[in-house]
Design a protein around this motif. Structure first.
Motif, short mmCIF file in Angstrom:
data_model
loop_
_atom_site.label_atom_id
_atom_site.label_comp_id
_atom_site.label_asym_id
_atom_site.label_seq_id
_atom_site.Cartn_x
_atom_site.Cartn_y
_atom_site.Cartn_z
N GLY A 142 -17.92 57.25 -4.29
CA GLY A 142 -18.13 56.55 -5.54
C GLY A 142 -18.52 55.10 -5.32
N LEU A 143 -19.41 54.61 -6.13
CA LEU A 143 -19.79 53.20 -6.14
C LEU A 143 -19.46 52.65 -7.51
CD1 LEU A 143 -21.20 50.65 -5.03
CD2 LEU A 143 -23.38 51.64 -5.80
N VAL A 144 -18.68 51.58 -7.55
CA VAL A 144 -18.25 50.99 -8.80
C VAL A 144 -18.85 49.60 -8.93
CG1 VAL A 144 -16.30 50.26 -10.21
CG2 VAL A 144 -16.10 52.28 -8.77
N GLY A 145 -19.46 49.35 -10.05
CA GLY A 145 -20.03 48.03 -10.30
C GLY A 145 -20.89 48.05 -11.55
N ALA A 146 -20.84 46.97 -12.32
CA ALA A 146 -21.77 46.85 -13.44
C ALA A 146 -23.19 46.85 -12.89
CB ALA A 146 -21.49 45.56 -14.21
N ILE A 147 -24.11 47.36 -13.65
CA ILE A 147 -25.49 47.48 -13.18
C ILE A 147 -26.01 46.14 -12.67
CG2 ILE A 147 -27.85 48.02 -13.86
CD1 ILE A 147 -25.97 50.45 -13.59
N GLU A 148 -25.70 45.06 -13.36
CA GLU A 148 -26.17 43.75 -12.93
C GLU A 148 -25.58 43.33 -11.59
OE1 GLU A 148 -26.24 39.10 -14.57
OE2 GLU A 148 -25.27 40.67 -15.74
N GLU A 149 -24.42 43.85 -11.26
CA GLU A 149 -23.73 43.44 -10.03
C GLU A 149 -24.24 44.15 -8.78
OE1 GLU A 149 -19.32 42.54 -11.97
OE2 GLU A 149 -19.79 44.53 -11.17
N LEU A 150 -24.91 45.27 -8.93
CA LEU A 150 -25.23 46.13 -7.80
C LEU A 150 -26.42 45.60 -7.01
CD1 LEU A 150 -24.85 49.55 -9.61
CD2 LEU A 150 -23.19 48.48 -8.08
N SER A 151 -26.28 45.61 -5.69
CA SER A 151 -27.39 45.22 -4.82
C SER A 151 -28.29 46.42 -4.57
CB SER A 151 -26.87 44.69 -3.49
OG SER A 151 -26.31 45.74 -2.73
N GLU A 152 -29.51 46.15 -4.14
CA GLU A 152 -30.42 47.24 -3.79
C GLU A 152 -29.82 48.13 -2.71
OE1 GLU A 152 -34.88 47.98 -1.87
OE2 GLU A 152 -34.26 45.95 -2.43
N GLN A 153 -29.23 47.51 -1.71
CA GLN A 153 -28.65 48.28 -0.60
C GLN A 153 -27.53 49.20 -1.09
OE1 GLN A 153 -27.02 45.87 2.54
NE2 GLN A 153 -26.56 47.62 3.85
N GLU A 154 -26.69 48.70 -2.00
CA GLU A 154 -25.59 49.50 -2.52
C GLU A 154 -26.10 50.70 -3.31
OE1 GLU A 154 -22.06 46.17 -3.12
OE2 GLU A 154 -23.69 46.32 -4.60
N VAL A 155 -27.09 50.48 -4.15
CA VAL A 155 -27.63 51.58 -4.97
C VAL A 155 -28.33 52.61 -4.09
CG1 VAL A 155 -29.24 52.19 -6.80
CG2 VAL A 155 -27.85 50.12 -7.01
N ARG A 156 -29.14 52.15 -3.16
CA ARG A 156 -29.85 53.09 -2.29
C ARG A 156 -28.87 53.90 -1.44
NH1 ARG A 156 -35.26 52.73 -2.22
NH2 ARG A 156 -36.23 50.82 -3.06
N ALA A 157 -27.82 53.27 -0.95
CA ALA A 157 -26.83 54.00 -0.15
C ALA A 157 -26.12 55.06 -0.98
CB ALA A 157 -25.80 53.02 0.43
N GLN A 158 -25.83 54.74 -2.25
CA GLN A 158 -25.20 55.73 -3.13
C GLN A 158 -26.06 56.96 -3.30
OE1 GLN A 158 -22.07 56.02 -6.25
NE2 GLN A 158 -22.44 56.75 -4.21
N PHE A 159 -27.34 56.76 -3.54
CA PHE A 159 -28.25 57.89 -3.73
C PHE A 159 -28.52 58.62 -2.42
CE2 PHE A 159 -28.71 56.19 -7.87
CZ PHE A 159 -29.30 57.16 -8.65
#
Length: 283
Positions: free
Chosen positions: A88-105
């Motif tokens: 799970g990745l927790v964070g408001a959309i504005e808070e998320l870095s590109e690296q965090e989002v890509r790693a989640q997917f």
């Protein structure tokens, strides 16, 4: 009784380990993918060569195809493939870095996609098999601060629904487990948190009861989870696999059905703002 061969990703702990152990207890064989050596030594000692731990990085497509081919050639073609690896990745959309989002997917979506692609030629040649995608009630609705996680699981459900229709004529089943909360380490080491922005302190307070994101110390201080044992999910999966006409989606867990109902009600009410839309009447 015919014994099945399972291929379970993310089997080192939590739900993945519960799925593997339940299969072993009923006499099946399991190829259990792990990231750290030794995490399944106790099960290997208990079940011997019916458990085959295998190192795998589900985000590496070439590695996934290599491992699946090696398993098919040396252990056998799996009867049940469980795409459980995820976090799970927790964070408001504005808070998320590109690296965090890509790693989640990479893990939650592409990992399951690569395993599904890699195993399909083997299942198709044999003309049978089941692919089980571990999803969540969050793939029906949404929760603030869980946008990236929800999105990865919504995407998982999207490709899996199409896949189910594609491979049903080939004798292959696809099933989505829409799980509620279970007593795993999901909120601990299986959870990643964004860097908090003060603008979302109130939202975090409503969800976590604190203005910031929980620290490992906060998680430990909260004590053991009061959610259901992962064993409940494992037993539900065993029952699903034995159903003669198993559904595409299976909702599992205390409160999970209510969560799905609420999410669908919200969507229905939202659509009602469109006077041209008519929600399907109950059968």
């Amino acid at each position: 009784m015919t014994r099945r061969l399972w291929f379970v990703t993310g089997a080192g702990r939590g739900l993945g380990r519960a799925f593997a152990e339940a299969a072993l207890e009923q006499g099946d064989r399991v190829v259990a993918t792990i990231r750290r050596e030794g995490v399944l030594d106790d099960l290997t000692e208990k079940y011997g060569d019916r458990l085959v731990p295998w190192r795998l990085d589900v985000t590496d497509r070439a590695d996934v195809f290599r491992v699946i081919d090696e398993v098919a050639a040396t252990v056998g073609v799996p009867d049940v493939v469980v795409n459980n690896a995820g976090y799970g990745l927790v964070g408001a959309i504005e808070e998320l870095s590109e690296q965090e989002v890509r790693a989640q997917f990479e893990v939650n979506l592409y990992g399951a996609l690569w395993v599904s692609q890699a195993v399909l030629p083997h299942l198709r040649q044999r003309g049978s098999g089941k692919i089980v995608q571990v999803s969540t009630v969050g793939a029906v609705g949404h929760l603030p601060l869980f946008g990236a996680y929800n999105a990865s699981k919504w995407a998982l459900e999207g490709f899996s629904s199409a896949l189910a229709a594609e491979v049903a004529p080939l004798g292959i089943g696809v099933h989505l487990l829409q799980l509620g909360g279970f007593a795993t380490d999901w909120f601990g080491s299986s959870m990643a948190y964004a860097t908090a922005l003060p603008a979302y302190d109130e939202t975090r307070g409503g969800i976590f009861g604190m203005p910031g994101y929980p620290t490992p110390e906060d998680v430990q201080a909260a004590g053991p989870s009061t959610d259901e044992s992962p064993r409940v999910a494992a037993e539900a999966l065993l029952a699903l696999l034995d159903e003669p006409e198993a559904p595409l989606r299976k909702v599992i867990g205390t409160g999970a059905h209510e969560m799905v109902r609420m999410a669908l009600e919200w969507r229905r009410d939202d659509y009602r703002h469109d006077p041209e839309f008519v929600w399907p009447a109950p059968a």
